[in-house]
Design a protein around this motif. Sequence first.
Motif, mmCIF file in Angstrom:
data_model
loop_
_atom_site.group_PDB
_atom_site.id
_atom_site.type_symbol
_atom_site.label_atom_id
_atom_site.label_comp_id
_atom_site.label_asym_id
_atom_site.label_seq_id
_atom_site.Cartn_x
_atom_site.Cartn_y
_atom_site.Cartn_z
ATOM 1 N N ARG A 31 0.824 -1.209 0.000
ATOM 2 C CA ARG A 31 0.000 0.000 0.000
ATOM 3 C C ARG A 31 0.863 1.266 0.000
ATOM 4 N NH1 ARG A 31 -3.069 -3.339 3.744
ATOM 5 N NH2 ARG A 31 -4.877 -4.061 2.582
ATOM 6 N N ALA A 32 1.953 1.239 0.767
ATOM 7 C CA ALA A 32 2.854 2.392 0.808
ATOM 8 C C ALA A 32 3.511 2.614 -0.551
ATOM 9 C CB ALA A 32 3.913 2.193 1.888
ATOM 10 N N GLY A 37 3.913 5.605 -5.482
ATOM 11 C CA GLY A 37 3.866 5.514 -6.941
ATOM 12 C C GLY A 37 2.817 6.426 -7.548
ATOM 13 N N VAL A 38 1.673 6.547 -6.886
ATOM 14 C CA VAL A 38 0.629 7.447 -7.382
ATOM 15 C C VAL A 38 1.127 8.885 -7.366
ATOM 16 C CG1 VAL A 38 -1.637 8.434 -6.813
ATOM 17 C CG2 VAL A 38 -1.326 5.962 -6.822
ATOM 18 N N ILE A 39 1.823 9.256 -6.319
ATOM 19 C CA ILE A 39 2.345 10.624 -6.213
ATOM 20 C C ILE A 39 3.375 10.900 -7.301
ATOM 21 C CG2 ILE A 39 3.702 12.187 -4.757
ATOM 22 C CD1 ILE A 39 2.294 10.802 -2.344
ATOM 23 N N PHE A 40 4.316 9.987 -7.465
ATOM 24 C CA PHE A 40 5.405 10.220 -8.422
ATOM 25 C C PHE A 40 4.999 9.993 -9.873
ATOM 26 C CE2 PHE A 40 8.141 9.666 -4.625
ATOM 27 C CZ PHE A 40 8.791 10.876 -4.710
ATOM 28 N N SER A 41 3.896 9.286 -10.118
ATOM 29 C CA SER A 41 3.476 9.075 -11.504
ATOM 30 C C SER A 41 2.463 10.120 -11.961
ATOM 31 C CB SER A 41 2.860 7.683 -11.654
ATOM 32 O OG SER A 41 1.612 7.619 -10.979
ATOM 33 N N LEU A 46 -2.801 5.533 -10.284
ATOM 34 C CA LEU A 46 -4.155 5.425 -9.742
ATOM 35 C C LEU A 46 -5.108 4.880 -10.801
ATOM 36 C CD1 LEU A 46 -6.022 5.961 -7.345
ATOM 37 C CD2 LEU A 46 -6.410 8.237 -8.275
ATOM 38 N N LEU A 47 -4.959 5.335 -12.032
ATOM 39 C CA LEU A 47 -5.764 4.822 -13.136
ATOM 40 C C LEU A 47 -5.475 3.337 -13.365
ATOM 41 C CD1 LEU A 47 -7.753 5.384 -15.472
ATOM 42 C CD2 LEU A 47 -5.749 5.909 -16.865
#
Length: 116
Positions: A31-32, A37-41, A46-47
């Motif tokens: 989860r971390a 990954g969502v932040i940096f991508s 997220l999609l």
Amino acid sequence: MRLERSRTDAKLFGLCGGIAGSLGVNPAWVRACVAVGVIFSGGLLLLVYVLAAMMLPVEEPQQPGRYMYVPSSRAYGFSGAEPAAAPEKAWSSEKEALAREILELRSRLDAYEQKH
């Protein structure tokens, strides 16, 4: 082990719990990593996460006779695995203990009502 969403270790869709189960790692780490990954991508991950959650199947319930705890299954209207039935002997001793407790509580209530 095949990749599938987890029934028991789910925060949103059970995807991270399923990935962690198939890799044999702690789901908190997965989860971390997904959050970072969502932040940096820029949200692209997220999609990918939502698409993967829609495409991957949910894990099969355990075989009858084994216990499986699914805390949110009935609370949100989803059908979940049923826990295995306890032996009748265990239920009868539980019923007897509850009956004794009810009698004790009734006697306490009567004593309280007589005082006041």
